[in-house]
Design an enzyme around this catalytic site. Sequence first.
Site, PDB file in Angstrom:
ATOM      1  N   GLY A  25      51.678  30.407  12.338  1.00  0.00           N
ATOM      2  CA  GLY A  25      51.081  31.732  12.269  1.00  0.00           C
ATOM      3  C   GLY A  25      51.781  32.819  13.053  1.00  0.00           C
ATOM      4  CD  GLU A  40      51.026  22.163  11.226  1.00  0.00           C
ATOM      5  OE1 GLU A  40      50.249  23.045  10.805  1.00  0.00           O
ATOM      6  OE2 GLU A  40      50.710  20.966  11.305  1.00  0.00           O
ATOM      7  N   PRO A  41      55.543  26.433  11.940  1.00  0.00           N
ATOM      8  CG  PRO A  41      57.732  26.742  12.682  1.00  0.00           C
ATOM      9  CD  PRO A  41      56.587  25.763  12.718  1.00  0.00           C
ATOM     10  NE  ARG A  85      53.293  35.633   8.057  1.00  0.00           N
ATOM     11  CZ  ARG A  85      52.583  36.059   7.020  1.00  0.00           C
ATOM     12  NH1 ARG A  85      53.053  37.037   6.265  1.00  0.00           N
ATOM     13  NH2 ARG A  85      51.405  35.531   6.748  1.00  0.00           N
ATOM     14  NE  ARG A 142      52.990  38.739   2.620  1.00  0.00           N
ATOM     15  CZ  ARG A 142      52.978  39.783   3.434  1.00  0.00           C
ATOM     16  NH1 ARG A 142      53.813  40.779   3.258  1.00  0.00           N
ATOM     17  NH2 ARG A 142      52.113  39.827   4.433  1.00  0.00           N
ATOM     18  CE1 TYR A 160      46.725  37.840   1.715  1.00  0.00           C
ATOM     19  CE2 TYR A 160      49.083  37.881   1.299  1.00  0.00           C
ATOM     20  CZ  TYR A 160      47.897  37.178   1.450  1.00  0.00           C
ATOM     21  OH  TYR A 160      47.911  35.805   1.344  1.00  0.00           O
ATOM     22  CB  CYS A 191      49.949  46.038 -18.536  1.00  0.00           C
ATOM     23  SG  CYS A 191      48.910  47.243 -19.358  1.00  0.00           S
ATOM     24  CD  GLU A 192      46.380  44.022 -14.115  1.00  0.00           C
ATOM     25  OE1 GLU A 192      45.569  44.791 -13.556  1.00  0.00           O
ATOM     26  OE2 GLU A 192      46.055  43.092 -14.870  1.00  0.00           O
TER      27      GLU A 192
END
Length: 400
Positions: free
Chosen positions: A225, A259-260, A262, A298, A302, A327-328
Site C-alpha cells: 500500500g 507486499e508492495p 504500486r 483509473r 477513481y 461511447c461514455e
Amino acid sequence: MIDFRALAERYDTPLYVYDFNRITEQYEKLKKAFSGRKSLISYAVKANSNLSVITHLAGLGAGADCVSIGEVKRALTAGVPKYKIIFSGVGKRDDEIEEALRDDILMINLESEAEMGRVEAIAAKLGMQARVSIRVNPNIDPKTHPYISTGLHENKFGVDIETAKRMYIAANKSAHLDPVGIHFHIGSQLTELEPIKEAATIVADLVRSLLAIKIELKFFDIGGGLGIVYDDETTIEPYDYAQAVLGTLYGLDMTIMCEPGRFIVGNAGWFLTRVLYEKVNEGKRFIIVDGAMNDLLRPSLYNAYHKVEVVGKSEEGAPADVVGPVCESGDFFAKNRPLPPTEPGDLVLIHSAGAYGFVMASNYNTRPRPAEVAVIDGADRCIRQRETFDDLVRLEKMCL
C-alpha cells in the site's frame, strides 16, 4: 531517457511502456530498508501481472502476493519459488483452495472463519496440513480513497482481533491446519505513516498474546500500500516505513513480509496515446486521442490524477479535457488541464501508469487491448503483443 517517439513508431499506439531498471531500483529500496531483519518482499501481482514483470522481480529475489488462483499460476509460471507465494483474497472457490494446497505454496491467507472451515475440510480430504495466515482487520482509517481502503470494519476484508484470536486457537488445535503467519493490509496509496504504525502495534500485540498461550507464528505480513507520487503527494520513505513497523515487534523473532505493488511498478510505467484531433464546443476544448478508458481505467473509476504531457511540447495552452473514443462521458484521462495546442499525430504521455493500468484494461466497445513494451538498459522489447479482432472473438460461437 526513453525515446517515446521511436517506441510509438515501432509498436504503434495506444501503448504501455515499462522501465525495468526503475522497477529494480524500487524493489531494492524496500529490500534494503528491511535488511536488518529476516524479510521477504512479495510483489503484489495484481498491480501489474505481465509475466516478464513477475519474472524480472523473481530474479531479484521477490516472492508473490496473489489474490486469485490465476495469479498463483502466473507466479509459478514466471519462476517465483512456491515457498515464496501467498494466496490471499476474500472469496476462494473450493477448487482454487485445493489447487493452492496441491501446489504447496507458502501459505493461504484466511479472511473469515467460514473460509478457515473450507480450507480445513479440503486439507482433510487431501490428507494434508494447510499452512495458513489470518488477515486481521485492525479498524484503522488509512486516510486514502474509499475504494482502496481495506482496514476498517466496514470493509469486506479480514476479521476483528477477537475473531482472529479464536481462529488461531482453533487452527492450532486442528490436525489439518498449521497457523504460521499473521497479516494486515489497511489500504493502498498510503501517504501517512501513523495509520501503518497504529495497525502494526495492534497486530503485534495480538501476536504477543498468542505467544503467551504457546501459539508461535513465523511470519508478520504487513501487506503493501505504500503510495507514490501522481501529482504533488508527500510519500513515505521506505526506511521510515520499515522502522515504524520494526519498532512494534520488540520481543518477537519473525520474518517480516511486505507486499508492495504500486510502489514498485507505478512510476515505472507510462501510457502512450496519439492525438486524433482537437474539438471545441462553445469554448470547451477537447483533445481526442486513440487511447480510452478501456485501456486505462483509473481516471474514470477513481477520478484519479495522472500527469499528462504532450511529447516534445512544453508550453502551456488553454485548459483541455483529454478524452478517448469510447461511447461514455466517463471516458477521459484528464479534465481542464492546461496543455499546448496539438495536431493530429502528436503523442500524449500519461505518467504513473505502471500499476493498475493494463491489468484493469478491457475490451469494451470491442477495442483490442494495447501492446506492452519493456525497456531494459536502454533496449526495448515487446512483452505482450497488441490484441487483434480475431483474439477478441476467438472463444465466441455464433448460434445460427
